[in-house]
Design an enzyme around this catalytic site. Sequence first.
Site, PDB file in Angstrom:
ATOM      1  N   ILE A  64       0.744  -1.303  -0.111  1.00  0.00           N
ATOM      2  CA  ILE A  64       0.012   0.025  -0.084  1.00  0.00           C
ATOM      3  C   ILE A  64       0.862   1.191   0.062  1.00  0.00           C
ATOM      4  CG2 ILE A  64      -1.775   1.333   1.347  1.00  0.00           C
ATOM      5  CD1 ILE A  64      -2.723  -1.365   2.835  1.00  0.00           C
ATOM      6  N   ASP A 250       3.474  11.017  16.881  1.00  0.00           N
ATOM      7  CA  ASP A 250       3.515  11.069  15.404  1.00  0.00           C
ATOM      8  C   ASP A 250       2.123  11.555  14.857  1.00  0.00           C
ATOM      9  OD1 ASP A 250       5.181  10.846  13.432  1.00  0.00           O
ATOM     10  OD2 ASP A 250       4.980   9.027  12.766  1.00  0.00           O
TER      11      ASP A 250
HETATM   12  P1  ADP Z   1       3.519   7.157   6.685  1.00  0.00           P
HETATM   13  O1  ADP Z   1       2.527   7.420   8.136  1.00  0.00           O
HETATM   14  O2  ADP Z   1       4.699   8.317   7.054  1.00  0.00           O
HETATM   15  O3  ADP Z   1       2.824   7.522   5.571  1.00  0.00           O
HETATM   16  P2  ADP Z   1       3.172   4.219   7.193  1.00  0.00           P
HETATM   17  O4  ADP Z   1       4.275   3.243   7.163  1.00  0.00           O
HETATM   18  O5  ADP Z   1       2.445   4.563   8.371  1.00  0.00           O
HETATM   19  O6  ADP Z   1       3.982   5.816   6.705  1.00  0.00           O
HETATM   20  O7  ADP Z   1       2.006   4.256   5.843  1.00  0.00           O
HETATM   21  C1  ADP Z   1       2.631   3.885   4.691  1.00  0.00           C
HETATM   22  C2  ADP Z   1       1.435   3.734   3.615  1.00  0.00           C
HETATM   23  O8  ADP Z   1       0.403   2.717   4.087  1.00  0.00           O
HETATM   24  C3  ADP Z   1       0.772   5.355   3.728  1.00  0.00           C
HETATM   25  O9  ADP Z   1       0.255   5.479   2.418  1.00  0.00           O
HETATM   26  C4  ADP Z   1      -0.451   4.921   4.874  1.00  0.00           C
HETATM   27  O10 ADP Z   1      -1.741   5.683   4.408  1.00  0.00           O
HETATM   28  C5  ADP Z   1      -0.886   3.537   4.508  1.00  0.00           C
HETATM   29  N1  ADP Z   1      -1.299   2.755   5.688  1.00  0.00           N
HETATM   30  C6  ADP Z   1      -0.772   2.699   6.805  1.00  0.00           C
HETATM   31  N2  ADP Z   1      -1.666   2.039   7.710  1.00  0.00           N
HETATM   32  C7  ADP Z   1      -2.681   1.852   6.852  1.00  0.00           C
HETATM   33  C8  ADP Z   1      -4.120   1.190   7.387  1.00  0.00           C
HETATM   34  N3  ADP Z   1      -4.168   0.687   8.435  1.00  0.00           N
HETATM   35  N4  ADP Z   1      -5.036   0.930   6.465  1.00  0.00           N
HETATM   36  C9  ADP Z   1      -4.681   1.175   5.152  1.00  0.00           C
HETATM   37  N5  ADP Z   1      -3.684   2.049   4.636  1.00  0.00           N
HETATM   38  C10 ADP Z   1      -2.527   2.061   5.500  1.00  0.00           C
END
Ligand code: ADP
Length: 416
Positions: A64, A250
Amino acid sequence: TFSVKSEGSRVSLSGSGSTDSGGPARADSLDAAKHDDNRWPRQNSLSMKEWDIPYDELKLFEVIGTGRFGTVYRGSWHGAVAVKLLHVQALSDHAKPLDTFKHEVATFRKTRHENLVLFMGACMKPPRLAIVTSLCKGMTLHTHIHLRKDKFNANKSVLVAQQISQGRAARTSFSPLCRPTPAPLYRAGEDSVTRCLSVMQVVGPCARSARIATTILLANFAVKQQCLHCCVSAWRGMGYLHARGIVHKDLKTKNIFLENGKVVITDFGLFSVTKLCFGNNARGDSLGIPPGWLCYLAPELVRALRPHASLHLPFSKATDVYAFGTVWYELLCGDYPFKGQPPEAVIWQVGRGVKQALTNMHASKDIKDILMVCWAYRPQERPDFASLLATLEKLPRKRLARSPSHPVHLSRSADS
Ligand code: ADP
Ligand code: MG
């Protein structure tokens, strides 16, 4: 003070930077988690083992997205989930990082709220460390604001901000059959969450969710069974987290999803482990500044920035409120504060108490005042989420399209 030298997105820090904290300021959510362990009863706190998901049971599909410290996959584990696979190159077999991970997972697992992403479990055997949560539908506020350039007018911004900050029961979230007991059942010394859950004890079937809505309050104040619709929805977002002693650390628009107008907050309390996994993001005497991170950092955090020291930043509830101020600014202005300025300029200004100028912002004084108090230089001068909510609710009614206690449905311009 310290001098800064920019190297692209890396900033070299030198000199004798002084911190307000005077010593290693331990992130307080871990302590809170330990404290919580004592306070919350055994029956209600399942052992860590029960949250341990064998990696082999997970099905991983497409990526994703990739964040600072992990890659998120769409996955399957008893239904659709999001799996955040942590980058573990820096995570050795040493007990400490693993303990940190387990502590933060312990914090995560104790949350259950409609405005928080649902924690389902974690893979806790190195080198495969992963956090499994419900899969958020919809888009993040970041995507709405910065990529799609969706407009949030004052009404919508208030509705979103209320959900982020709300932490008290909203009367209208109870269905007629699901009503609070008349008398609070709390004992002196109980924390506000326990108190509120006591007050919210409900009886009878819940008309809205068609579930048996019996909230049984045990002698030790655990909630055995909850009416998902009526009880859990009464506690919202950041107010809920703070009432449980959890600091997000965060909070940013990338960690706030909007699902049909409902706010879902992700990644709370995981900052330390994610920093560990990313190898502290420091090389030599320089500190990696991920894009879009600085503008959420309160002055006391900015002043404490050091190479190799991000694990000991003095995060607090007040630093979450500062970050909320930045989210509020993004909602209203469609941009980041200090947009386009190099990191060393932002560090210099924020560290000295200079705020983003609001002269070009077309908003009323009361809306700007919220920004000013959230961004107050001294942490003790920033409001808590309960008083922020009260302020949001007092904003002139004519700005609100509908009563804030009604379900929120944003118009298509800023909705999924
Ligand atoms: P950041 O918060 O810096 O964008 P993350 O590692 O938390 O980095 O997230 C990476 C990607 O995955 C982002 O595009 C985020 O929107 C998506 N994402 C994170 N957690 C979820 C979730 N529970 N459901 C759907 N998408 C998610
Ligand atoms: Mg995230």
